[in-house]
Design a protein around this motif. Sequence first.
Motif, PDB file in Angstrom:
ATOM      1  N   ARG A 564       9.295  27.567  34.768  1.00 34.76           N
ATOM      2  CA  ARG A 564       9.747  28.350  35.939  1.00 34.76           C
ATOM      3  C   ARG A 564      10.102  27.342  37.026  1.00 34.76           C
ATOM      4  N   GLY A 770      11.213  38.299  28.521  1.00 32.64           N
ATOM      5  CA  GLY A 770      10.339  38.167  29.694  1.00 32.64           C
ATOM      6  C   GLY A 770       9.600  39.492  29.799  1.00 32.64           C
ATOM      7  N   ASN A 772       6.927  40.344  31.163  1.00 33.66           N
ATOM      8  CA  ASN A 772       6.312  40.748  32.440  1.00 33.66           C
ATOM      9  C   ASN A 772       7.269  41.683  33.169  1.00 33.66           C
ATOM     10  N   ARG A 783       4.705  44.965  39.155  1.00 35.05           N
ATOM     11  CA  ARG A 783       3.768  43.962  38.638  1.00 35.05           C
ATOM     12  C   ARG A 783       2.716  43.609  39.666  1.00 35.05           C
TER      13      ARG A 783
END
Length: 880
Positions: A564, A770, A772, A783
């Motif tokens: 990231r 991804g 999430n 989230r």
Amino acid sequence: MAKKYCYLFTEGNASMRELLGGKGANLAEMTNIGLPVPQGFTITTEACTQYYDDGRKINDEIMSEIMKNVEIMENINGKKFGDLNNPLLVSVRSGARASMPGMMDTILNLGLNDEVVSAMIAGNPDPKFERFVYDSYRRFIQMFSDVVMEVGKKYFEQLIDKMKEEKGVKFDVELTAADLKELAKQFKAEYKKQLGEDFPSDPKVQLYEAIRAVFRSWDNPRANVYRRDNDIPYSWGTAVNVMPMVFGNLNENSGTGVAFTRDPATGEKKLMGEFLTNAQGEDVVAGVRTPMPIAQMAEKFPEAYKQFVEVCDLLEKHYHDMQDMEFTVENGKLYMLQCRNGKRTAQAALKIACDLVDEGMKTPAEAVLMIDPRNLDTLLHPQFDAKALKKAVPIGKGLGASPGAACGQIVFNAADAEAWKAKGKKVVLVRLETSPEDITGMKAAQGILTVRGGMTSHAAVVARGMGTCCVSGCGDIVMDEENKRFTLAGKEYHEGDYISIDGSTGNIYDGIIDTVDATIGGDFGRIMGWADQFRKLQVRTNADTPRDAKKARELGAEGIGLCRTEHMFFDPERIAAFREMICADTKEERETALAKIMPYQQQDFEALFEAMEGNPVTIRFLDPPLHEFVPTEDEEIELLAKAQGKSVETIKGIIQGLHESNPMMGHRGCRLTVTYPEIAVMQTKAVIRAALAVTAKHPDWKLVPEIMIPLIGETKEFEFVKKIVVATADEEIKKANACLKYEVGTMIEIPRAALTADEIAKEAEFFCFGTNDLTQMTFGFSRDDAGKFLPSYYDTKIFENDPFAKLDQVGVGKLMEMAVKLGRSVRPEMQCGICGEHGGDPTSVEFCHKIGLTYVSCSPFRVPIARLAAAQAAIRSKGE
Ligand code: PEP
Ligand code: MG
């Protein structure tokens, strides 16, 4: 044919654990192989699920089958409920498919009432027998009231304490028959006072209520927490075992114990256990009296001990695994009350699995399947630094009940443990003894220290299951729980003081002791080596810093699945440049800021490539919800204004302008590049220049950097960004007069990307889920905020798990499976991975194997967990 809800122990076997629960299936199996088991019956897990389907009622059909089996049990044993000559007393015990120690309810000595008690005493003139009968009676009233009718234990404990005080004695065993008789009377009066009705005297009513209580206990809060942590579905239900009592508290020629065929803490091959004379099972487990080691049983009960050792050997050879057994000796005769594959520490699990392979009892594949991947976590966490430990002087010692090192501030109850943890503090929970209500506090603590209880006490068993360090039974501690203090080695400790405990040696230290990272060697290395031979999934890591990447590589990561890039700017030294970029209001200003950022990025990418030694590295382009990075403090705003030559008001205005109502669905991911292409230009340059530099140093590594674009929902977005990346990369490579392959792929984290994956795959060279964001956007749950309301979802059974921790295979998983199929219909060899948090969760990894992903990527410490889970998925799917 009507469903069969009850099975005599002679009707079942070990393969029926789904229906009979683990305890019931093993009682049947032990019966089948001729071991001395008191003969009773098991009420199935289906009866439990029916109880819930019927609105928490045991229907007539089930009840009449239970009563029929009671009659058969009475005939087999030649005893009858309520009979004054030969009364039948039973235990009623829960037993789910997967063992859940201490989570559900047990009732002993059921069948006693005033008449039965008097008749029993009249039939045996021995005064010791009278004492035994009243002891059993008061235990039963107390247990029934507490467990079945939910009258708090404390009322009865207060009465016992009062009685002991009056009689001037310290232990329960010192109370006389008359004292216990009086206690039984007081207990019944207390029952009436609390509930407004008489204690039920009819054994059949007692049995009905007890069975109902066990079914109900399947849904108690601690069982629900335990199930969530251990992936046990609510739908399984618990079985109930009704078994004639044998009495370890009959006299001094009786006793009760628990034992393991191997050491559950270290795995060493030796019989380990604890035994108490003149006691019932709960006394050993509850840690009320500290029991004697099993070897001493040999002196006290030579015959029963010899037989028990033979039983242990037989059971290990039968089950091909370490056994945990409960047994009772009544008048010198041995009875087996339970056996199961014993809970063990991660360290013991590895040793036992390897030893069983060496002993020819397991194949390597079976050994790999024996290890619960989640338990590896403990081995991967820091241990005490050997040097620091050498210098430290223990202030006390208990039993090394669950290994690992823990340092933290002392707290004295579960609620405080949770509250302190929520404030970011590390705590050690110090208790006289733990009970099942303490489970959430135990989870919150770094370690657990108890004054009472042995290796099989609640604290020890539960801590081992959770992989939390535990030292139990340190009797030198003088505890004052009420005032939150204790004394040890002449020093008084208060809430908030630091201590360190070593769950392997049982040592307790004052203050903080340094810890070091764990490594994979010995049995751990051997198991991981086998696991790697079986697994099909690659295991990569999510790493943003060279340090994390190195750690992950040591733990076996085969590449980076997610870097990231925005996380590289949390450092205070770097964040200023990043903020300048965010708050720039012209392209030129932005490019100036980007020029400051680029060297950091290139340098980090080089280090990541180096750490991964030529293995794949996926670099994800910037994806910060911008609000996470803008300054909030006046001082920081002033600094930024100065750096950009702007007024504080202008900067405040820019920050205001960046405000979004839904930042998680806002100006982030590829959307940033669509507005500010220069960001992608800078990042591409940094990746390519780093790759060229590292390739020049290591020409044999064949580095192929993977550039990953986040938050794509529409193929044209991807085409737009890819064009910029390719133009920039090709120019860099050409300028360097070099040859370098690279790939441009996308995250699949927006449902629309999954739905249109075939379109996107025409351009994207790889996919990485991804999950999430995919979970967030599929459920429409934020989230950042879902944690606030998910507990209500657990309470109402809408959810059994946090979908952000354990992949929702039904919904989110369906999107993933669809995207893989659609993507590979266009690009058959396409690499598909996962880099959301689920990549390190064992059941989610199994799902990823099933849908044919290429790799899972997870945080460094979860890499071994994922390697093992991937191997287990491969072995299991082969067996299907
Ligand atoms: C994801 O969304 O699953 C992901 C890995 O990206 P991030 O958590 O950075 O949004
Ligand atoms: Mg994401």
